[in-house]
Design an enzyme around this catalytic site. Structure first.
Site, short mmCIF file in Angstrom:
data_model
loop_
_atom_site.label_atom_id
_atom_site.label_comp_id
_atom_site.label_asym_id
_atom_site.label_seq_id
_atom_site.Cartn_x
_atom_site.Cartn_y
_atom_site.Cartn_z
CG HIS A 43 45.48 72.22 21.31
ND1 HIS A 43 44.71 72.18 22.45
CD2 HIS A 43 45.35 70.99 20.74
CE1 HIS A 43 44.15 70.98 22.56
NE2 HIS A 43 44.53 70.25 21.53
NE ARG A 84 35.24 70.80 28.47
CZ ARG A 84 35.15 70.07 27.36
NH1 ARG A 84 35.34 68.77 27.42
NH2 ARG A 84 34.90 70.64 26.21
CB CYS A 123 47.42 66.18 20.19
SG CYS A 123 45.98 67.27 19.96
CE1 TYR A 139 41.22 73.11 21.14
CE2 TYR A 139 41.90 71.54 19.47
CZ TYR A 139 41.27 71.81 20.66
OH TYR A 139 40.68 70.80 21.36
CG ASN A 153 44.30 68.26 25.78
OD1 ASN A 153 45.33 68.37 25.15
ND2 ASN A 153 43.16 67.82 25.23
#
Length: 438
Positions: free
Chosen positions: A200, A94, A170, A253, A148
Site C-alpha cells: 500500500h 471496520r 495484495c 493508496y 490486511n
C-alpha cells in the site's frame, strides 16, 4: 499424491474467487482437497459459501474434495497451503475504524491511518496463533496471507512466529499492471512493472511491455484524468507536476498521503451521504450472500467485482501454482527484503518482484530507493515496525507512538483522542491492551 488447501476465513465473500482460481488452474495445480474454515460467528456465511463452492466444483467436474468446518486445528492436518482472509470483528469493527477517526477530522480507512493501525492490533495476535498451529500441525505448509494490512501482518508473522513459510499478497500490484496495460492498450501479460516499496506504499519504478521501456509514456498519460483505482478507492487523479517531479508510478493508496486534504473532504462528504465504506460494503455483502444462496448459481457472480479486493484469486492462486510447479516466474509479493532494496533492513518485509520457486519467493534486486520518496518510505517502514511492536506488547505508549508517527495522524493530542476511543470501541478484540493510558 494429494494437494490440500485450507482457506482460513472461508465464509468470506471473496472465497468464490479462490475456488474459481483453483478450478481454472486444476490441470497445472491439481488441488485434491479444499477445507474452508471459519469461526462460530461466521457459521451461517460459511454454510452458504460452502454450498456455492460445492456447486462450482461439481459443475467443473474436477476431482476436488470440499469440506467446511469450525475446527481449525483439525482442518490444518496435512495442509500444503493455508490461505488467510480474515477480518477480526467483521465489518462492524471496520465501521468503527472509519467512523471514529472521521469524527475527529482524520481519514478513516481500513488499512491506512488509525483504522489500519487498529486492524493490525486486532489481527496480528490472531494470526500469530494461527501460525503457531500451522508450524505444529503442518510445518511444511505455505501461509499465503491476504489479510490486511498485508505487509504489516506478513512482517509480524515472519519476525515473531516460529513459522517462516509466509508470503503476503495484495491485489494492488495486479490492478496497477492491468490499469497500465489499459493505458498502453497492451496485454497485461506483456506488462512488467518494476515495483519498489512496501504494501500500500509501493511505487512503480519502471514499466516494460515485452521488454521495451515505456515508463515515460505511461507517466505522461497518467497525469490526465485517467481512472486508475480499484472499486474501493475513488480516483482523484494526479497532477502533471507530481508525476514529473517524482518520476514514479504511484499506487491508488498514495492519494491518502499526497492528497490528504482532498481525500478527507471526499470521505467526509461520502460519509454524510452514504455512511462509511464499511456500511456500503455491508449492504453489498447482504446482496452478494443473497445471490450466493441461489441453488441455481454455479459460478462466481459478476457482482463480486464491486468489492475492492476483487481479483485477488489471480494473485493467490498464481502464487500457489508457481510454488507447486517451481515455475520460477516473476510475481509481486510481500516478503523478506534480503538486500533487494539496500536502503532498508535485511529482515524488513517489502513488496517487490520475486522469482517464485518451490522454496518460496526470491526477491529481485531493485536498487536504492528513489531520492524523491526515500524519506517517505523510511518513515512508513519505521511506522510499521511500531505497529507490530504495539500489537504484540499491548503497551499503551507503544500504541500511542505508532499513532502519532503515522503521517495521516501526526498530531500529538488528536492521536491520543482517537487512540483512546478506538481502544474502548474495540476492547473485546484487544485483550493484550490492559492499560488504557492516562
Amino acid at each position: 499424491m494429494t494437494v490440500k488447501l485450507v482457506v482460513v476465513g472461508g465464509g468470506s465473500s471473496y472465497t468464490p474467487e479462490i475456488i474459481e482460481g483453483i478450478i481454472r488452474r486444476h490441470d497445472s495445480f491439481p488441488v485434491t482437497d479444499i477445507v474452508l474454515v471459519d469461526i462460530e460467528a461466521g457459521k451461517e456465511k460459511l454454510e452458504i459459501i460452502g454450498n456455492l463452492a460445492q456447486r462450482m466444483i461439481e459443475k467443473s467436474n474436477k476431482p476436488i474434495n470440499l469440506s467446511w468446518t469450525l475446527d481449525r486445528r483439525e482442518a490444518l492436518k496435512q495442509a500444503d497451503f493455508v490461505s488467510t482472509q480474515i477480518r477480526v470483528g467483521g465489518l462492524a469493527a471496520r465501521s468503527k475504524d472509519e467512523r471514529i477517526p472521521l469524527s475527529h477530522g482524520f481519514i478513516g480507512q481500513e488499512t491506512n491511518g488509525a483504522g489500519g493501525i487498529f486492524k493490525a492490533f486486532r489481527t496480528i495476535p490472531v494470526l500469530l496463533d494461527l501460525a503457531k498451529d500451522v508450524h505444529e500441525i503442518c510445518p511444511n505448509a505455505w501461509i499465503i496471507n491476504f489479510t490486511n494490512p498485508a505487509g504489516i501482518v506478513t512482517e509480524a508473522l515472519l519476525k515473531h512466529s516460529p513459522h517462516k513459510k509466509v508470503i503476503g499478497v495484495c491485489n494492488i500490484p495486479y490492478n496497477m499492471r492491468h490499469s497500465t496495460a489499459e493505458i498502453l492498450d497492451a496485454d497485461p501479460n506483456d506488462v512488467l512493472i518494476e515495483f519498489i516499496g512496501m504494501n500500500h506504499f509501493v511505487f512503480g519504478k519502471k514499466v516494460y511491455v515485452n521488454g521495451i521501456d515505456r515508463t515515460k509514456e505511461v507517466l505522461e498519460k497518467l497525469s490526465g484524468d485517467l481512472d486508475y483505482s480499484p472499486a474501493n478507492i475513488v480516483n482523484l487523479g494526479w497532477s502533471k507536476t507530481f508525476i514529473e517531479a517524482t518520476g514514479l508510478l504511484p499506487n491508488p493508496y498514495h492519494q491518502y498521503y499526497f492528497q490528504t486534504k482532498e481525500v478527507l473532504e471526499k470521505d467526509v462528504k461520502a460519509f454524510k451521504e452514504n455512511g462509511t465504506r464499511a456500511e456500503v460494503v455491508q449492504n453489498l455483502e447482504t446482496s452478494l450472500f443473497n445471490i450466493y444462496s441461489n441453488p441455481s448459481l454455479y459460478e462466481k457472480p459478476k457482482e463480486l467485482e464491486e468489492r475492492g479486493g476483487a481479483f485477488y484469486s489471480d494473485v493467490a492462486c498464481s502464487l500457489m501454482d508457481s510454488i507447486y510447479n517451481n515455475k520460477q516466474d516473476v510475481q509481486t509479493v510481500n516478503t523478506i527484503n534480503n538486500g533487494a532494496i539496500p536502503d532498508l533492513p535485511e529482515d524488513a518485509v517489502i513488496e517487490v518482484n520475486c522469482m517464485i520457486t518451490n522454496n518460496g519467493p526470491k526477491p529481485i534486486s531493485v536498487g536504492a530507493l528513489p531520492h524523491t520518496v526515500k524519506g517517505h518510505i523510511y518513515q512508513m517502514k519505521a511506522f510499521e515496525e511500531l505497529v507490530i511492536r504495539a500489537s504484540i506488547s499491548g503497551d499503551y505508549n507503544d500504541a500511542y507512538t505508532a499513532m502519532v508517527m503515522n503521517p495521516l495522524l501526526a498530531n500529538e493530542k488528536g492521536s491520543k483522542v482517537v487512540l483512546d476511543e478506538l481502544l474502548e470501541a474495540h476492547k473485546s478484540y484487544l485483550p493484550q491492551f490492559k492499560s488504557r493510558g492516562n
